[in-house]
Design an enzyme around this catalytic site. Structure first.
Site, PDB file in Angstrom:
ATOM      1  NE  ARG A 162      41.115  42.372  45.173  1.00  0.00           N
ATOM      2  CZ  ARG A 162      40.973  42.863  44.060  1.00  0.00           C
ATOM      3  NH1 ARG A 162      41.695  43.846  43.662  1.00  0.00           N
ATOM      4  NH2 ARG A 162      40.185  42.531  43.032  1.00  0.00           N
ATOM      5  CB  CYS A 175      37.415  50.164  36.198  1.00  0.00           C
ATOM      6  SG  CYS A 175      39.153  49.987  36.695  1.00  0.00           S
ATOM      7  NE  ARG A 223      39.341  42.823  36.739  1.00  0.00           N
ATOM      8  CZ  ARG A 223      38.173  43.283  37.142  1.00  0.00           C
ATOM      9  NH1 ARG A 223      37.057  42.948  36.413  1.00  0.00           N
ATOM     10  NH2 ARG A 223      37.915  43.997  38.223  1.00  0.00           N
ATOM     11  CG  ASN A 234      37.570  45.754  43.020  1.00  0.00           C
ATOM     12  OD1 ASN A 234      36.364  46.279  43.408  1.00  0.00           O
ATOM     13  ND2 ASN A 234      37.636  45.327  42.029  1.00  0.00           N
ATOM     14  CG  ASP A 235      43.655  45.831  43.901  1.00  0.00           C
ATOM     15  OD1 ASP A 235      43.906  45.105  44.746  1.00  0.00           O
ATOM     16  OD2 ASP A 235      43.865  45.676  42.669  1.00  0.00           O
ATOM     17  CD  GLU A 262      44.436  48.782  40.592  1.00  0.00           C
ATOM     18  OE1 GLU A 262      43.470  48.109  40.768  1.00  0.00           O
ATOM     19  OE2 GLU A 262      45.644  48.293  39.932  1.00  0.00           O
ATOM     20  NE  ARG A 264      43.796  44.983  34.913  1.00  0.00           N
ATOM     21  CZ  ARG A 264      43.214  44.887  36.149  1.00  0.00           C
ATOM     22  NH1 ARG A 264      42.997  45.623  36.959  1.00  0.00           N
ATOM     23  NH2 ARG A 264      42.726  43.385  36.107  1.00  0.00           N
ATOM     24  CG  HIS A 289      40.920  39.216  41.065  1.00  0.00           C
ATOM     25  ND1 HIS A 289      41.907  39.218  41.818  1.00  0.00           N
ATOM     26  CD2 HIS A 289      40.762  40.571  40.363  1.00  0.00           C
ATOM     27  CE1 HIS A 289      42.495  40.684  41.707  1.00  0.00           C
ATOM     28  NE2 HIS A 289      41.711  41.210  40.716  1.00  0.00           N
TER      29      HIS A 289
HETATM   30  C1  PEP Z   1      40.216  47.103  41.125  1.00  0.00           C
HETATM   31  O1  PEP Z   1      41.134  46.785  41.692  1.00  0.00           O
HETATM   32  O2  PEP Z   1      39.304  47.596  41.559  1.00  0.00           O
HETATM   33  C2  PEP Z   1      40.215  46.652  39.565  1.00  0.00           C
HETATM   34  C3  PEP Z   1      39.408  47.192  38.732  1.00  0.00           C
HETATM   35  O3  PEP Z   1      41.216  45.634  39.283  1.00  0.00           O
HETATM   36  P1  PEP Z   1      41.199  44.209  39.802  1.00  0.00           P
HETATM   37  O4  PEP Z   1      39.782  43.913  40.560  1.00  0.00           O
HETATM   38  O5  PEP Z   1      41.196  43.452  38.641  1.00  0.00           O
HETATM   39  O6  PEP Z   1      42.195  43.865  40.453  1.00  0.00           O
HETATM   40 MG    MG Z   2      42.825  46.122  40.751  1.00  0.00          MG
END
Ligand code: PEP
Ligand code: MG
Length: 672
Positions: free
Chosen positions: A450, A487, A282, A439-440, A416, A318, A178
């Site tokens: 990650r 996103c 977020r 990302n997740d 996710e 969120r 993050h």
């Molecule tokens: C993601 O997982 O792509 C996402 C947007 O949420 P975060 O990166 O805040 O976990």
């Molecule tokens: Mg995420």
């Protein structure tokens, strides 16, 4: 001079001062000192900060910020509140500052005047700076610097004036953490992976961070330093001209371009970014640097502020995605061997009911103030959605009984987990939208934390499996009439945008700084895709054989595929088709479904119906030449249509005058 090889988390170049940060990990709560001694410490810290500010020259913007800091440190409302708390024996100055700031913010929150209310963020900022000073930790660099630390958490970044972060260097890190995402959002280069570099940087004065070579260079000789300074100026000038170019870009795109934000401090940039809405707020960042969870009132004010600023534009908030690398000091989550696979995101909300309830109350109360939608992270099963809805109903019931003004907003889920992607078609029946957290989704699809170190080459968001999950999600959504956004970082990735749009993604939510660039990418991708869709006949594909019943797309005489006077269609290579020579210019949808493509020249529309089957309605032969002149569209990309819905009105005379055939061709497109 020392040179270190590092790994690249975010690309870019920086040359300038170094600022090693030490973090306030825990506020001192209790003290052995007397109230008088703690008060003296507090006043001394105030004086030192004011002294620091007075002794430096700042840019106009930073000077403005610093004037506010000085004002607050001298403001009786703030100072007397702190001193009042310090009258209690054992209360440490840091704790008094933190509590006084919160109580002052709560009091200010009640005030109607927007300007006064907006001072809350300033007060919190001052409190952070004071606490840093009291805990013996420098708060923030004085000039734009490369910040260095063993590890940089999202919480730490939010403690520093982001304008002053020129680059980041850490030992521990990962491109997908993050902290790295935030650096990317801010356009900050970020290198990691060398404990030696971080240690040596502590004593250095000048640093060069170059993602092209992955080098960190400390205290180069005079000549290299001068060259680096010249290059840095060029980098800044290029950034400025790129921004100018983006500002001047006027083409629009059908894909909605939303922005990701972390709090009201992003509003300024958000409003300037030209984003169509907020696709991801977020909220967990409101929970990270606090002694306790923010109150309902505090949250309500923050959400309301963002909603008010965005007017009727969509704001997707969120609920807190705490856990894994986002730790809230006040929430003791159990120790887990792999927290990424444990209690995080909505799981935390469902287990810690009171915190969730408070956040939902604040959200429902804020909802009447704008175009709010709420979404939930880390969903993998239908029962979680059902339980969320139950909680929302309970909160709505409570607010109703209390006679409070509230609204239940549309709810959506983040996709996710592979589980959510695989079951998207079913989950879509009970939510209003999907937003894919790539990302997740990457971490869970590829079974790779990650945050893990040294495994970057295994973390591949462009993996075919990830793209297939995305396509499956968008398809499941469209079949049920709901939209899908992305996103995660992939949404702003120049290598991915076209594929995402092709696979049915309706909205991209990206860092504020990437909104304009992403709009350009999306506009180009849409143009290319519409050209490709109508040039697809050049490639030989197998004709589909399945039976499908279609409503006539126009009134007129029917022709078989072989009779269509254009080999592009009569060969069947695009798919089975029929032709209609129309009596009039009204063109209708042949099936129920969603418009997934509209040709830029408006002469053709693709509708996706049940089971993902796509039907192309193509008006006239070679009419692409006419531009959009002969066609008046009644639908747009994303419109839900029923068989017989009017798609467009066509000027048949204009087509005939151009010497072209008016035949309407309806093609059952081959599956890709
Ligand atoms: C993601 O997982 O792509 C996402 C947007 O949420 P975060 O990166 O805040 O976990
Ligand atoms: Mg995420």
């Amino acid at each position: 001079m020392e040179v270190f090889k590092c790994l690249v988390a975010q690309s870019g170049y920086f040359a300038g001062p170094v600022f090693p940060v030490r973090t306030v990990t825990k506020i001192t709560e209790y003290t052995e000192l007397s109230p008088a001694e703690e008060k003296a410490k507090f006043r001394d810290a105030c004086r030192k900060i004011i002294g620091q500010i007075k002794s430096k020259q700042y840019s106009e913007k930073n000077q403005e910020i610093n004037n506010t800091v000085t004002d607050i440190l001298q403001d009786d409302a703030f100072v007397s509140r702190v001193e009042e708390k310090l009258n209690i024996p054992g209360c440490a100055a840091s704790r008094a500052v933190s509590q006084a700031a919160e109580s002052l913010c709560t009091a200010l929150g009640e005030v109607k005047n927007e300007y006064i209310r907006s001072r809350q963020d300033d007060i919190r900022g001052v409190a952070v700076r004071l606490i840093g000073m009291l805990e013996g930790i420098a708060d923030s660099p004085e000039n734009c610097s490369a910040i260095t630390a063993e590890e940089i958490s999202p919480a730490l970044i939010s403690l520093i004036d982001n304008q002053l972060i020129g680059a980041m260097l850490t030992d521990k890190g990962s491109p997908n953490s993050h902290a790295s995402i935030i650096a990317g959002n801010l356009g900050i280069p970020y290198l990691y992976g060398s404990a030696e570099a971080v240690k040596a940087a502590e004593k250095a004065e000048f640093i060069i961070i170059d993602s092209e070579t992955a080098d960190v260079i400390l205290d180069p000789p005079e000549r290299e330093r001068a060259e680096a300074e010249v290059r840095m100026e060029k980098v800044l000038a290029e950034r400025e001209s790129r921004l100018q170019e983006e500002m001047n870009f006027t083409a629009t795109c059908k894909t909605k371009i939303y922005a990701n934000i972390a709090g009201p401090e992003d509003l300024d940039g958000l409003l300037k970014s030209g984003a169509d809405g907020v696709g991801l707020f977020r909220t967990e960042f409101l929970f990270l640097n606090t002694e306790e969870a923010p109150s309902e009132e505090t949250q309500y004010r923050i959400y309301s502020k963002v909603l008010e600023a965005m007017g009727d534009k969509v704001v997707i908030i969120r609920t807190m995605d705490i856990g894994s690398d986002k730790k809230a000091p006040w929430l003791k989550l159990p120790d887990e061997n792999n927290p990424a696979l444990g209690l995080r995101g909505t799981r935390v909300s469902l287990e810690y009911k009171d915190i969730f309830r408070t956040q939902l109350r604040a959200l429902l109360r804020a909802a009447p103030g704008g175009n709010l939608k709420i979404m939930f992270s880390m969903i993998s099963s239908q029962w979680e959605v059902d339980e969320i809805k139950e909680r929302i109903d309970e909160v709505a019931e409570e607010l109703e009984q209390e006679g409070k003004n509230y609204k239940v907003p549309e709810i959506g889920i983040m996709v996710e987990t592979p589980a959510a992607a695989m079951c998207a078609a079913e989950l879509a029946k009970s939510v209003a939208f999907f937003s894919i957290g790539t990302n997740d989704l990457t971490q869970y699809t590829l079974a790779l934390d990650r945050e893990s170190r040294g495994l970057d080459r295994y973390f591949n968001p462009h993996h075919e499996a990830v793209f297939r999950m995305i396509a499956l999600t968008a398809k499941g959504g469209h079949e049920n009439g709901i939209e899908t956004g992305v996103c995660g970082q992939l949404g702003a990735d120049p290598e991915a945008v076209k594929r995402l749009i092709k696979d049915g993604v309706d909205e991209l939510s990206v860092p504020i700084k990437k909104v304009r660039a992403t709009r350009i990418l999306a506009a180009k991708a849409e143009k290319e895709l519409s050209e490709e869709t109508f040039a697809v006949a050049d490639s030989a594909c197998e004709a589909g054989d399945s039976m499908i019943s279609l409503t006539a797309a126009a009134d007129g005489e029917l022709f078989s595929m072989e009779e269509i006077p254009d080999p592009v269609f009569s060969s069947g290579s695009m798919g089975k088709c029929i032709g209609i020579l129309p009596d009039n210019g009204n063109i209708y949808a042949p099936i129920n479904g969603k418009v997934v493509t509209v040709a830029e020249t408006h002469h053709a529309v693709v509708i996706e119906g049940e089971g993902g089957r796509q039907i192309l309605v193509h008006v006239g032969i070679n009419t692409v030449k006419l531009g959009a002149k002969a066609f008046t569209l009644h639908v747009e990309k994303g419109s839900l249509v029923e068989a017989n819905t009017l798609l467009m009105e066509t000027d048949l005379e204009m087509i005939k005058d151009a010497g072209l055939s008016t035949m309407v061709i309806v093609v059952v497109l081959n599956s890709p």
